[in-house]
Design a protein around this motif. Structure first.
Motif, PDB file in Angstrom:
ATOM      1  N   UNK A   1      -2.108   4.257  -3.801  1.00 22.31           N
ATOM      2  CA  UNK A   1      -2.256   4.503  -2.412  1.00 22.31           C
ATOM      3  C   UNK A   1      -2.924   3.446  -1.741  1.00 22.31           C
ATOM      4  N   UNK A   2      -2.138   3.121  -0.712  1.00 23.87           N
ATOM      5  CA  UNK A   2      -3.033   1.906   0.134  1.00 23.87           C
ATOM      6  C   UNK A   2      -3.821   2.613   1.060  1.00 23.87           C
ATOM      7  N   UNK A   3      -4.689   1.776   1.848  1.00 24.34           N
ATOM      8  CA  UNK A   3      -5.808   2.154   2.760  1.00 24.34           C
ATOM      9  C   UNK A   3      -5.061   2.824   3.722  1.00 24.34           C
ATOM     10  N   UNK A   4      -4.080   2.275   4.435  1.00 26.06           N
ATOM     11  CA  UNK A   4      -3.132   2.660   5.539  1.00 26.06           C
ATOM     12  C   UNK A   4      -2.846   4.210   5.325  1.00 26.06           C
ATOM     13  N   UNK A   5      -2.229   4.413   3.957  1.00 22.60           N
ATOM     14  CA  UNK A   5      -1.594   5.754   3.607  1.00 22.60           C
ATOM     15  C   UNK A   5      -2.934   6.679   3.476  1.00 22.60           C
TER      16      UNK A   5
ATOM     17  N   UNK B   1      -1.687  11.819  -1.106  1.00 22.32           N
ATOM     18  CA  UNK B   1      -1.067  10.743  -0.430  1.00 22.32           C
ATOM     19  C   UNK B   1      -0.626   9.576  -1.230  1.00 22.32           C
ATOM     20  N   UNK B   2      -0.766   9.629  -2.522  1.00 25.33           N
ATOM     21  CA  UNK B   2      -0.444   8.776  -3.681  1.00 25.33           C
ATOM     22  C   UNK B   2       1.061   8.857  -3.798  1.00 25.33           C
ATOM     23  N   UNK B   3       1.769   7.697  -3.891  1.00 26.49           N
ATOM     24  CA  UNK B   3       3.153   7.638  -4.187  1.00 26.49           C
ATOM     25  C   UNK B   3       3.381   7.331  -5.597  1.00 26.49           C
TER      26      UNK B   3
END
Length: 102
Positions: free
Chosen positions: A75-79, A53-55
């Motif tokens: 990567x954000x917590x929501x992601x 899920x990392x961008x």
């Protein structure tokens, strides 16, 4: 930072390590965002970050990656939360397979 320095490491070991790290940092430690660097010469590392899920945030200054070409990721917590269940289920299946191999 982590690195698997064993050429014959079992398939999926990098994903398992990073998944457990994400669980700890976003869960127990309450991280809001994580940043990562993967060498562009390591397609497996690039793929693991994308799969989890990392961008991509863009190329990294070589001074941050031992002078080697690298890609930045975030990567954000929501992601992570959006990917967490599927990733964790896949990890559980993989860990069961490793236990059967022992």
């Amino acid at each position: 930072s982590f690195y698997i320095g064993v050429a014959d490491a079992p398939a999926g070991e990098g994903s398992a390590m990073l998944t457990l790290l994400l669980e700890h940092l976003f869960g127990a430690r309450g991280a809001a965002r994580l940043e990562a660097i993967a060498l562009t010469s390591n397609p497996a590392s690039l793929a693991i970050h994308r799969k989890l899920g990392f961008t991509e945030t863009g190329p990294v200054d070589p001074a941050q990656s031992s002078g080697l070409p690298a890609m930045g990721f975030a990567l954000h917590a929501a992601g992570w939360e959006a990917r967490r269940r599927a990733v964790s289920e896949a990890l559980s299946r993989r860990l069961e397979g490793w236990e059967n191999e022992l």
